[in-house]
Motif scaffolding. Structure first.
Motif, short mmCIF file in Angstrom:
data_model
loop_
_atom_site.label_atom_id
_atom_site.label_comp_id
_atom_site.label_asym_id
_atom_site.label_seq_id
_atom_site.Cartn_x
_atom_site.Cartn_y
_atom_site.Cartn_z
N ILE A 77 -15.60 71.56 -16.32
CA ILE A 77 -17.05 72.09 -16.22
C ILE A 77 -17.15 73.75 -16.80
N PHE A 78 -17.79 73.95 -17.60
CA PHE A 78 -17.95 75.26 -18.09
C PHE A 78 -19.43 75.81 -17.61
N PHE A 79 -19.57 76.67 -16.55
CA PHE A 79 -20.56 77.17 -16.13
C PHE A 79 -20.93 78.48 -16.37
N VAL A 80 -22.15 78.90 -16.59
CA VAL A 80 -22.61 80.20 -16.89
C VAL A 80 -23.75 80.68 -15.81
N HIS A 81 -23.44 81.59 -15.07
CA HIS A 81 -24.61 82.10 -14.22
C HIS A 81 -25.60 82.62 -14.50
N SER A 82 -26.55 82.97 -13.76
CA SER A 82 -27.79 83.44 -14.15
C SER A 82 -27.79 85.12 -13.93
N THR A 83 -28.92 85.78 -14.01
CA THR A 83 -28.95 87.24 -13.68
C THR A 83 -28.60 87.66 -12.45
N THR A 84 -27.47 88.40 -12.22
CA THR A 84 -27.29 88.83 -10.79
C THR A 84 -27.29 90.46 -10.74
N TYR A 85 -27.42 91.09 -11.83
CA TYR A 85 -27.63 92.37 -12.10
C TYR A 85 -28.85 93.00 -12.42
N ASN A 86 -29.56 94.11 -11.36
CA ASN A 86 -30.79 94.43 -11.64
C ASN A 86 -31.03 95.49 -12.79
N GLY A 87 -30.04 96.15 -13.23
CA GLY A 87 -30.42 97.28 -14.22
C GLY A 87 -30.39 98.63 -13.77
N GLY A 88 -31.10 99.46 -14.58
CA GLY A 88 -31.39 100.83 -14.35
C GLY A 88 -30.18 101.58 -14.83
N ALA A 89 -29.09 101.27 -14.61
CA ALA A 89 -28.09 102.28 -15.27
C ALA A 89 -27.66 101.69 -16.55
N TRP A 91 -28.22 98.59 -20.12
CA TRP A 91 -28.93 97.33 -20.48
C TRP A 91 -27.84 96.05 -20.02
N ASN A 92 -26.63 96.20 -19.97
CA ASN A 92 -25.74 94.92 -19.45
C ASN A 92 -24.92 95.56 -18.46
N GLY A 93 -24.72 94.46 -17.47
CA GLY A 93 -23.92 94.80 -16.17
C GLY A 93 -22.61 94.97 -16.41
N PRO A 94 -21.82 95.83 -15.74
CA PRO A 94 -20.51 95.83 -15.95
C PRO A 94 -19.80 94.87 -15.10
N ILE A 95 -18.49 94.38 -15.31
CA ILE A 95 -17.81 93.29 -14.71
C ILE A 95 -17.31 93.89 -13.29
N ARG A 126 -17.23 85.67 -15.31
CA ARG A 126 -18.13 86.88 -15.53
C ARG A 126 -18.37 87.51 -16.74
N TYR A 127 -19.28 87.89 -17.07
CA TYR A 127 -19.80 88.49 -18.56
C TYR A 127 -20.78 89.64 -18.40
N ARG A 128 -20.56 90.44 -19.37
CA ARG A 128 -21.58 91.57 -19.44
C ARG A 128 -23.08 91.16 -19.41
N GLN A 129 -23.56 90.52 -18.47
CA GLN A 129 -24.82 89.95 -18.55
C GLN A 129 -26.03 90.86 -18.78
N ALA A 130 -26.83 90.38 -19.42
CA ALA A 130 -28.10 91.30 -19.75
C ALA A 130 -28.91 91.49 -18.20
N SER A 131 -29.33 92.56 -18.03
CA SER A 131 -29.86 93.03 -16.77
C SER A 131 -31.18 92.06 -16.54
N LEU A 132 -31.67 92.35 -15.25
CA LEU A 132 -32.68 91.73 -14.80
C LEU A 132 -34.03 91.98 -15.65
N TYR A 133 -33.86 93.59 -15.93
CA TYR A 133 -34.98 94.07 -16.68
C TYR A 133 -35.22 93.41 -18.13
N THR A 134 -34.21 92.82 -18.63
CA THR A 134 -34.27 92.33 -19.74
C THR A 134 -35.29 90.97 -19.72
N ARG A 135 -35.24 90.52 -18.68
CA ARG A 135 -36.07 89.38 -18.39
C ARG A 135 -37.46 89.74 -18.19
N LEU A 136 -38.01 90.84 -18.04
CA LEU A 136 -39.24 91.20 -17.67
C LEU A 136 -40.13 91.85 -18.70
#
Length: 367
Positions: A77-89, A91-95, A126-136
């Motif tokens: 199974i290859f599973f990709v998680h949802s947004t967990t990084y809020n943003g602010g600092a 656009w993409n969250g650091p590992i 883990r990946y350099r996820q787009a921040s929560l802000y990008t969903r808003l």
């Protein structure tokens, strides 16, 4: 009778009280906008320097790496998680961001990867996820940040495939992760006959995807079908405001790998309780179980509340009756309330669906 005049001190007191009242009222009215603005990186994505890339040859780049529960079946199974990084600092969250990792480990993994634990070995990059802000926001910068995140997921998928050359595979994601899985299916799996042959199912949990977005891999029609997509975006029955906002703000991948508005395209909805896209109303008695697995140790199954939720796919969304229980409440923080829920209303249903499709694949396929 002459009314006594107010003293200067009284005037100052009343004026101060009025100003405080106006300020508090303004904060209450515009609180969401204020908090959202605080998550804006305030730099164009074109000039933004992203965090260092992960190395998927290293175990530190994976939240789960071939994690196997006792007596698990034979799928990978290859599973990709949802947004967990809020943003602010950024656009993409650091590992390795501490707060983002804590939410991933405590909430997302047990509630959304957990339903697949009995089906086989789960890997979650883990990946350099787009921040929560990008969903808003619908800004172009936000779309570019989400497209950037896909590059990491694609690299992780390549590394994962190199270690899983044979056998049945399941692809799954939730919210932002489901969006990225949908693009992966379209661009990689759908065009590779060997991968399509191995595909048990794709699970796109709580995400809006166009019906034709993963073609020729299509929506599942029955629970014994394999090589198909189980996907839905859920909203409480009667909450038409949320339903309209969700469809109006939905972004999907086009054929050029760009995020565009859903527009008039029909959204995919496969009911996780029935395993079908037929749109039939499914009564509470068929609901196998909701679970709050937040904080649960990996590999342990949570307690279920079953036969409580009626469901129906309607107008591209999964409408469901609301489960009224203290165990199924949202977090109180503004940002956390906009992430994946700290529970899974269809945990046992997803688990049963994955196991049924895997059993059907093992019966019908040779490898």
């Amino acid at each position: 009778m002459k009314m006594p005049s107010l003293t200067l001190r009284q005037w100052v007191g009343y004026t101060g009280f009025a100003l405080v009242f106006i300020l508090v009222a303004a904060v209450m009215v515009w609180r969401g906008d204020i908090l959202k603005a605080g998550l804006d990186p305030q730099v164009p994505f074109q000039t933004y320097e992203p965090p260092p890339p992960p190395d998927y040859r290293q175990s530190a780049a994976w939240a789960l790496l071939d994690a196997r529960a006792p007596s698990a079946e034979n799928a990978a199974i290859f599973f990709v998680h949802s947004t967990t990084y809020n943003g602010g600092a950024g656009w993409n969250g650091p590992i390795g961001d501490r707060k983002a990792d804590a939410y991933l480990k405590r909430v997302v993994i047990p509630n959304y990867a957990g339903p697949f634990a009995r089906a086989g070995a789960i890997s979650a990059p883990r990946y350099r996820q787009a921040s929560l802000y990008t969903r808003l926001t619908l800004r172009e910068d936000a779309r570019e940040a989400r497209a950037f995140a896909y590059g990491d997921v694609e690299q992780a998928f390549d590394q994962w495939l190199a270690e899983h050359l044979t056998g049945p595979i399941i692809l799954a994601g939730v919210e932002q992760g489901a969006d990225l899985i949908a693009r992966l299916v379209k661009e990689r799996v759908a065009v590779d006959p060997s991968l399509r042959h191995r595909l048990v199912a794709v699970y796109l949990m709580d995400a809006i995807v166009a019906v034709d977005q993963t073609t020729p891999i299509t929506a599942c029609h029955a629970r014994d079908q394999t090589g198909c997509v189980v996907g839905w975006s859920q909203v409480g029955e009667g909450d038409e405001g949320a339903a309209k906002r969700r469809l109006r703000r939905a972004l999907i991948w086009d054929d050029r790998g760009q995020l565009v508005e859903l527009g008039d395209r029909p959204a995919l909805c496969v009911n996780p309780v029935s395993g079908s896209d037929d749109g039939a109303a499914v009564p509470e008695r068929r609901h196998l179980g909701a679970a709050n697995a937040t904080g649960l140790e990996w590999g342990l199954r949570p307690a279920f509340i079953d036969r409580q939720i009626a469901t129906q796919c309607r107008d591209g969304l999964l409408r469901h009756t609301v489960l009224k229980s203290e165990s199924f409440r949202e977090f109180s923080g503004w940002a956390d309330r906009r992430k994946a829920r700290p529970y899974n209303l269809f945990y046992a249903d997803i688990e049963a669906d994955a196991l049924a499709r895997l059993a059907a694949w093992n019966t019908r396929q040779t490898y």
